[in-house]
Each structure stands twice: as structure tokens, then as C-alpha cells.
Design an enzyme around this catalytic site. Structure first.
Site, PDB file in Angstrom:
ATOM      1  N   SER A 145       0.698  -1.161  -0.064  1.00 59.99           N
ATOM      2  CA  SER A 145       0.119   0.110   0.478  1.00 59.99           C
ATOM      3  C   SER A 145       1.028   1.483  -0.192  1.00 59.99           C
ATOM      4  O   SER A 145       2.257   1.113   0.663  1.00 59.99           O
ATOM      5  CB  SER A 145      -0.821   0.032   1.380  1.00 59.99           C
ATOM      6  OG  SER A 145      -0.973   1.135   1.276  1.00 59.99           O
ATOM      7  N   TYR A 158      -1.429  -0.716  10.643  1.00 63.73           N
ATOM      8  CA  TYR A 158      -1.434  -0.995   9.248  1.00 63.73           C
ATOM      9  C   TYR A 158      -0.476  -0.270   8.100  1.00 63.73           C
ATOM     10  O   TYR A 158       0.488  -1.255   7.654  1.00 63.73           O
ATOM     11  CB  TYR A 158      -2.719  -0.122   8.447  1.00 63.73           C
ATOM     12  CG  TYR A 158      -3.164  -0.970   6.913  1.00 63.73           C
ATOM     13  CD1 TYR A 158      -3.987  -1.587   6.672  1.00 63.73           C
ATOM     14  CD2 TYR A 158      -2.686   0.480   5.831  1.00 63.73           C
ATOM     15  CE1 TYR A 158      -3.836  -2.549   5.139  1.00 63.73           C
ATOM     16  CE2 TYR A 158      -2.326  -0.264   4.664  1.00 63.73           C
ATOM     17  CZ  TYR A 158      -3.862  -1.149   4.029  1.00 63.73           C
ATOM     18  OH  TYR A 158      -4.658  -1.895   2.747  1.00 63.73           O
TER      19      TYR A 158
END
Length: 265
Positions: A145, A158
Site C-alpha cells: 500500500s 496498518y
């Protein structure tokens, strides 16, 4: 890009990017192994694919590590090999660090990091064997990501997990290349993509009073993105498909960023 007779395993294939990728690859004549915790959703995707008889589905919870070997065994039984692995499964976690439960931290690491490691570990012997039979070698694509490249408020778990995926991908790319193991490894770094997982995370923020609606949050993120909009699962699927194809035969250890210009700011 052609995937005729290619055997591709996609984790987290039941929605969002995984779903878009499965349909894209099936339309290009790939044979697929789709895994996810959501068996009913996988069955619907199987029906939506071109030549659904060439698509096998496997219910798989990445927190149950012993089940990964079952996917490898199914692949061998059904197709005889695996050519490409896409580690796409992941979960999110939005929380200030001082309020984050350790259980939530561990869940992120278990699925987003341990799941990638175990997928690679499980598939590597099969990929090495088949990679030796093609000039381009086999391919592993790990979905990271932009949050694995930059910091962002209230997403430290995350960020940490996706950053680990980025560097793990580079490390094994070099490990395989220097040992002449015929497996290429690259990572994909999506920006803000409108998926069911995204909507779920945004709904939590709405419930916390951060905004009045998901659409309000989408508008804010779109305005903050240089090209003025969020991305679609299909746009990420196209990038993954390129890395899976022989067209990317000289790429390994690369970070492919697909973010509308977010990280270029």
C-alpha cells in the site's frame, strides 16, 4: 498480456482488488485458485469468471497457518503446478496508538505480514520448479500500500504491516535473484481505492463522528489526490496483471505505485 495455461493463486480473492483481478485474469484464459475466508463470495466470483470450470475455490483463513498446505495440494491435484502467486489478503485497523488493543495489532501482523510470509514459503518450491521452464520465470506479487511508504494518522499498525510487506518483497527478490532461483518478486502499492474494505473502514470513522457520511470522506480524499479522484479495483488489477505476465520479465524487487499521484506530492 496473455495467461493461457498459467496457474495463478490469489489470496483474499472474495472482493475488491482480488475479485477484479480474478475476473481480469480469467478473461485472459488463466487457470485460477482463489482463496478467502468467504466461501459464498468466492463461489459467486467463480460463476462470474470466464470458463468457471478453470477456477478452483478454497476457503482459507490465513490465521490458520496449517491450511496453506491444503491450497498447494489442491493446486497440484487440479493443475499440476503453480506459476504465479498474488498475496492480496489483508485487513485494516484504524486507531490512535495509545488506544489500540494489542489483539488488533497482532491481527494486522498475523494476516497482513505472516500471511504473506507463509504464502511465499508454501508456494516457493512449486514456483521455483515451474519458473525454470520459462524464460520469464515465475512471479510473486505482494500487495502492499502507499501506507507502506508513508506515515498516516491513526493507522500505525496498518503502516507497519504494509511497510514490512514492502521490504520482505525486496529481500526475497534479491535472495532469489542472487541464488538464480527463477522467481521474480514485486510489490504493488495502491493508493486510496474504493473497495468494500475501504467502505468498512470509512463507516467506522462515520460512526465515531469524524464525518457525516462515507461520501464526505471520499470527497476529502479525492480532493487531496493530485488527479482528483480515488482509484478503482480494476486499475490495481491491471498493474498486478502486468507484474504477473511475462511482459515484466526484467522486473524484480520493484515497487509499483498506483495512487493517482498521492506519494509524488
Amino acid at each position: 498480456m496473455h495467461f493461457t495455461n498459467k496457474i495463478i493463486w490469489i489470496t483474499g480473492a472474495s472482493s475488491g482488488i482480488g475479485k477484479a483481478l480474478a475476473i481480469e485474469l480469467a478473461n485472459n484464459n488463466a487457470f485460477l485458485i482463489l482463496s478467502s475466508r468467504k466461501k459464498q463470495d468466492l463461489a459467486q466470483i467463480q460463476k462470474a469468471c470466464k470458463n468457471p470450470e478453470n477456477v478452483k475455490i478454497v476457503p482459507l483463513d490465513l490465521e490458520k497457518y496449517d491450511k496453506l498446505e491444503e491450497v498447494a495440494k489442491l493446486a497440484i491435484a487440479a493443475f499440476g503446478r503453480i506459476d504465479i502467486l498474488v498475496n492480496n489478503a489483508g485487513v485494516d485497523c484504524v486507531s490512535p496508538v495509545e488506544e489500540m488493543a494489542f489483539e488488533d495489532w497482532r491481527r494486522i501482523m498475523s494476516i497482513n505480514v505472516d500471511g504473506v510470509f507463509l504464502g511465499v514459503k508454501t508456494a516457493t518450491p512449486l514456483l521455483a520448479k515451474t519458473g525454470a521452464q520459462t524464460p520469464a520465470g515465475s512471479s510473486i506479487i505482494n500487495i502492499s500500500s502507499i501506507m507502506g511508504k508513508i506515515g498516516y494518522p491513526d493507522t500505525s499498525a496498518y503502516n507497519a504491516g504494509k511497510g514490512a510487506v514492502k521490504l520482505f518483497s525486496k529481500a526475497i527478490a534479491i535472495e532469489f535473484a542472487t541464488k538464480r532461483t527463477p522467481i521474480r518478486v514485486n510489490s504493488v502499492h495502491p493508493g486510496f481505492i474504493r473497495t468494500p474494505l475501504f467502505d468498512k473502514g470509512m463507516q467506522r470513522m462515520v460512526d465515531q463522528g469524524v464525518a457525516e457520511s462515507i461520501d464526505d470522506l471520499v470527497a476529502v480524499l479525492s480532493e487531496a489526490t493530485p488527479n482528483g479522484r480515488m482509484g478503482t479495483p480494476d486499475e490495481i488489477a491491471n498493474a498486478i496483471a502486468f507484474l504477473a505476465s511475462d511482459d515484466s520479465s526484467y522486473m524484480t524487487g520493484s515497487e509499483v505505485v498506483v495512487d493517482g499521484g498521492w506519494t509524488a506530492q
